[in-house]
Enzyme design. Sequence first.
Site, PDB file in Angstrom:
ATOM      1  N   ARG A 172      78.404  20.373  -4.110  1.00 30.65           N
ATOM      2  CA  ARG A 172      77.316  21.341  -3.926  1.00 30.65           C
ATOM      3  C   ARG A 172      77.410  22.132  -2.624  1.00 30.65           C
ATOM      4  NH1 ARG A 172      77.682  20.158  -7.864  1.00 30.65           N
ATOM      5  NH2 ARG A 172      76.275  19.260  -9.393  1.00 30.65           N
ATOM      6  N   SER A 249      67.507  21.224  -9.351  1.00 28.79           N
ATOM      7  CA  SER A 249      67.422  19.937  -8.642  1.00 28.79           C
ATOM      8  C   SER A 249      67.161  20.241  -7.172  1.00 28.79           C
ATOM      9  CB  SER A 249      68.731  19.168  -8.777  1.00 28.79           C
ATOM     10  OG  SER A 249      68.966  18.892 -10.139  1.00 28.79           O
ATOM     11  N   GLU A 356      68.857  20.960  -1.796  1.00 33.42           N
ATOM     12  CA  GLU A 356      69.972  21.736  -2.336  1.00 33.42           C
ATOM     13  C   GLU A 356      69.787  23.249  -2.172  1.00 33.42           C
ATOM     14  OE1 GLU A 356      71.498  20.667  -6.400  1.00 33.42           O
ATOM     15  OE2 GLU A 356      71.307  22.821  -6.696  1.00 33.42           O
TER      16      GLU A 356
HETATM   17  C1  LIG Z   1      66.153  25.371 -13.941  1.00 38.03           C
HETATM   18  C2  LIG Z   1      67.339  25.313 -13.000  1.00 38.03           C
HETATM   19  C3  LIG Z   1      68.432  24.506 -13.288  1.00 38.03           C
HETATM   20  C4  LIG Z   1      69.550  24.456 -12.432  1.00 38.03           C
HETATM   21  N1  LIG Z   1      70.596  23.644 -12.746  1.00 38.03           N
HETATM   22  C5  LIG Z   1      71.675  23.594 -11.931  1.00 38.03           C
HETATM   23  C6  LIG Z   1      72.785  22.739 -12.246  1.00 38.03           C
HETATM   24  O1  LIG Z   1      72.812  22.075 -13.276  1.00 38.03           O
HETATM   25  N2  LIG Z   1      73.823  22.703 -11.382  1.00 38.03           N
HETATM   26  C7  LIG Z   1      73.853  23.461 -10.242  1.00 38.03           C
HETATM   27  O2  LIG Z   1      74.845  23.376  -9.506  1.00 38.03           O
HETATM   28  N3  LIG Z   1      72.821  24.275  -9.921  1.00 38.03           N
HETATM   29  C8  LIG Z   1      71.737  24.373 -10.726  1.00 38.03           C
HETATM   30  N4  LIG Z   1      70.683  25.172 -10.401  1.00 38.03           N
HETATM   31  C9  LIG Z   1      70.714  25.931  -9.153  1.00 38.03           C
HETATM   32  C10 LIG Z   1      71.168  27.410  -9.326  1.00 38.03           C
HETATM   33  O3  LIG Z   1      70.983  27.842 -10.651  1.00 38.03           O
HETATM   34  C11 LIG Z   1      72.628  27.601  -8.966  1.00 38.03           C
HETATM   35  O4  LIG Z   1      72.848  27.249  -7.622  1.00 38.03           O
HETATM   36  C12 LIG Z   1      73.077  29.052  -9.152  1.00 38.03           C
HETATM   37  O5  LIG Z   1      74.463  29.168  -8.987  1.00 38.03           O
HETATM   38  C13 LIG Z   1      72.400  30.018  -8.173  1.00 38.03           C
HETATM   39  O6  LIG Z   1      72.747  31.326  -8.587  1.00 38.03           O
HETATM   40  P1  LIG Z   1      71.879  32.570  -8.210  1.00 38.03           P
HETATM   41  O7  LIG Z   1      72.637  33.775  -8.630  1.00 38.03           O
HETATM   42  O8  LIG Z   1      70.519  32.446  -8.775  1.00 38.03           O
HETATM   43  O9  LIG Z   1      71.850  32.474  -6.626  1.00 38.03           O
HETATM   44  P2  LIG Z   1      70.657  32.926  -5.674  1.00 38.03           P
HETATM   45  O10 LIG Z   1      69.529  31.973  -5.798  1.00 38.03           O
HETATM   46  O11 LIG Z   1      70.371  34.362  -5.855  1.00 38.03           O
HETATM   47  O12 LIG Z   1      71.351  32.696  -4.263  1.00 38.03           O
HETATM   48  C14 LIG Z   1      71.657  31.386  -3.822  1.00 38.03           C
HETATM   49  C15 LIG Z   1      72.561  31.502  -2.585  1.00 38.03           C
HETATM   50  O13 LIG Z   1      73.810  32.072  -2.965  1.00 38.03           O
HETATM   51  C16 LIG Z   1      74.027  33.287  -2.241  1.00 38.03           C
HETATM   52  N5  LIG Z   1      74.650  34.242  -3.158  1.00 38.03           N
HETATM   53  C17 LIG Z   1      74.196  34.654  -4.373  1.00 38.03           C
HETATM   54  N6  LIG Z   1      75.073  35.520  -4.915  1.00 38.03           N
HETATM   55  C18 LIG Z   1      76.079  35.656  -4.017  1.00 38.03           C
HETATM   56  C19 LIG Z   1      77.284  36.427  -3.988  1.00 38.03           C
HETATM   57  N7  LIG Z   1      77.623  37.232  -4.980  1.00 38.03           N
HETATM   58  N8  LIG Z   1      78.090  36.319  -2.882  1.00 38.03           N
HETATM   59  C20 LIG Z   1      77.759  35.508  -1.858  1.00 38.03           C
HETATM   60  N9  LIG Z   1      76.643  34.770  -1.835  1.00 38.03           N
HETATM   61  C21 LIG Z   1      75.812  34.854  -2.900  1.00 38.03           C
HETATM   62  C22 LIG Z   1      72.650  33.747  -1.788  1.00 38.03           C
HETATM   63  O14 LIG Z   1      72.744  34.563  -0.631  1.00 38.03           O
HETATM   64  C23 LIG Z   1      71.975  32.422  -1.502  1.00 38.03           C
HETATM   65  O15 LIG Z   1      72.368  31.949  -0.253  1.00 38.03           O
HETATM   66  C24 LIG Z   1      69.552  25.247 -11.252  1.00 38.03           C
HETATM   67  C25 LIG Z   1      68.453  26.068 -10.960  1.00 38.03           C
HETATM   68  C26 LIG Z   1      67.361  26.105 -11.827  1.00 38.03           C
HETATM   69  C27 LIG Z   1      66.201  27.004 -11.503  1.00 38.03           C
END
Ligand SMILES: Cc1cc2nc3c(=O)[nH]c(=O)nc-3n(C[C@H](O)[C@H](O)[C@H](O)COP(=O)(O)OP(=O)(O)OC[C@H]3O[C@@H](n4cnc5c(N)ncnc54)[C@H](O)[C@@H]3O)c2cc1C
Length: 364
Positions: A172, A249, A356
């Site tokens: 992670r 999580s 996380e």
């Molecule tokens: C219901 C639910 C279930 C989930 N299940 C899982 C799971 O099973 N496993 C898991 O690992 N995670 C899980 N997550 C967490 C999350 O979905 C992941 O971490 C996902 O990859 C975040 O993507 P995002 O585009 O929404 O990032 P954001 O929330 O928009 O950003 C998160 C971070 O990443 C950075 N970021 C985003 N895009 C970029 C980019 N293009 N370049 C550089 N930095 C960037 C942002 O600046 C921030 O620091 C879950 C979340 C939810 C709400």
Amino acid sequence: MTHIAGVTATTGARLADLTTLRIGGRPRALLECATAEAVVAAVRALDAAEIPVLVLGGGSNLVVAGGDLDLVVVAVRNREVEYLTGADDDRLVVRSGAGLAWDDLVADTVGRGCGGLECLSGIPGSVGATPVQNVGAYGVEVAQILHRVRWYDRATGVDEWVTPEALGLAYRTSVLKNTDRAVVLEVEFRLDPAGRSEPIRYAELAGRLGVAPGERTDPSVVRRTVLELRCGKGMVLDDDDEDTWSAGSFFTNPVIREDELPTVRSRVAARLGSAPAEQMPAFSTPGGIKLSAGWLIERAGFGKGHPSSSSPARLSTKHTLALTNRGAATSDDIIALAREVRDGVREAFGVELHPEPVWVGCHI
Ligand SMILES: Cc1cc2nc3c(=O)[nH]c(=O)nc-3n(C[C@H](O)[C@H](O)[C@H](O)COP(=O)(O)OP(=O)(O)OC[C@H]3O[C@@H](n4cnc5c(N)ncnc54)[C@H](O)[C@@H]3O)c2cc1C
């Protein structure tokens, strides 16, 4: 910024409308970037002007403070997908814009009969964020299937392709998590064009699929089964289900040293008896012994739905590891609940939980 091709700038946006936890105040501006070049140009200009930037994908891993936020949001929205044959031995490579919804990419690859991404079905957010915290679920991590990443290095100003080694991927985390190091523009994943899934390593999933651990099977069946399992835990976004209004999580599974395990087991035994102490999940990993955050939270006395059905912020009623906003919660409510759970687990078992999500303008 409106003069940059591919950038749509607005003011008055609220992060509460752009995050899955549905919490967060107003940035100075929101820049929606339709191409990788637009992302680079926007971030380059903001960095040159020393304006704080929040790079945003799907907002599914963020806890954002309320009120006015002294930052500009750069929303990554480039979504092209290309399949590259012969790029890497007998495997197929899929190249995706960072702004595509991750699950749309999984669905597309599985729909074409390709294996590789199926165990990561249903995870919210964007393709570009998947390397940031080495997204993982059901026995697969992005590190296992990642081919290359195109990023804009904010320190050197270079837009380049890098191999996974440059990302420092671990459980992670990566060199991108909680840093301003680089913006991910495009990502390539290796696929199995012969239609075999990744080996099924997760016991619960293997059981549901009726395969032996380590076996490969039909990716579309794996995808369907993973989505069923995730829905049962409130881990697939659903506007009508407040149990999914979360950041996923909330705590990572704690990793302790091997010599610390007997102490934790004896604290569990002192509190709950010897049977739970023996049954406590503990897995050997290269970094140490991985415990289950959900198990510890529940055994420390924080049941599903804690603290009560009238609280604006509470644990999911389906999954103790998710902190949810029931509609009216603020970041302070989420922080208070997160502290209560973290401190309660530490007090009960001497184990430190680490959040996380990424914190913006606030912290635990
Ligand atoms: C219901 C639910 C279930 C989930 N299940 C899982 C799971 O099973 N496993 C898991 O690992 N995670 C899980 N997550 C967490 C999350 O979905 C992941 O971490 C996902 O990859 C975040 O993507 P995002 O585009 O929404 O990032 P954001 O929330 O928009 O950003 C998160 C971070 O990443 C950075 N970021 C985003 N895009 C970029 C980019 N293009 N370049 C550089 N930095 C960037 C942002 O600046 C921030 O620091 C879950 C979340 C939810 C709400």
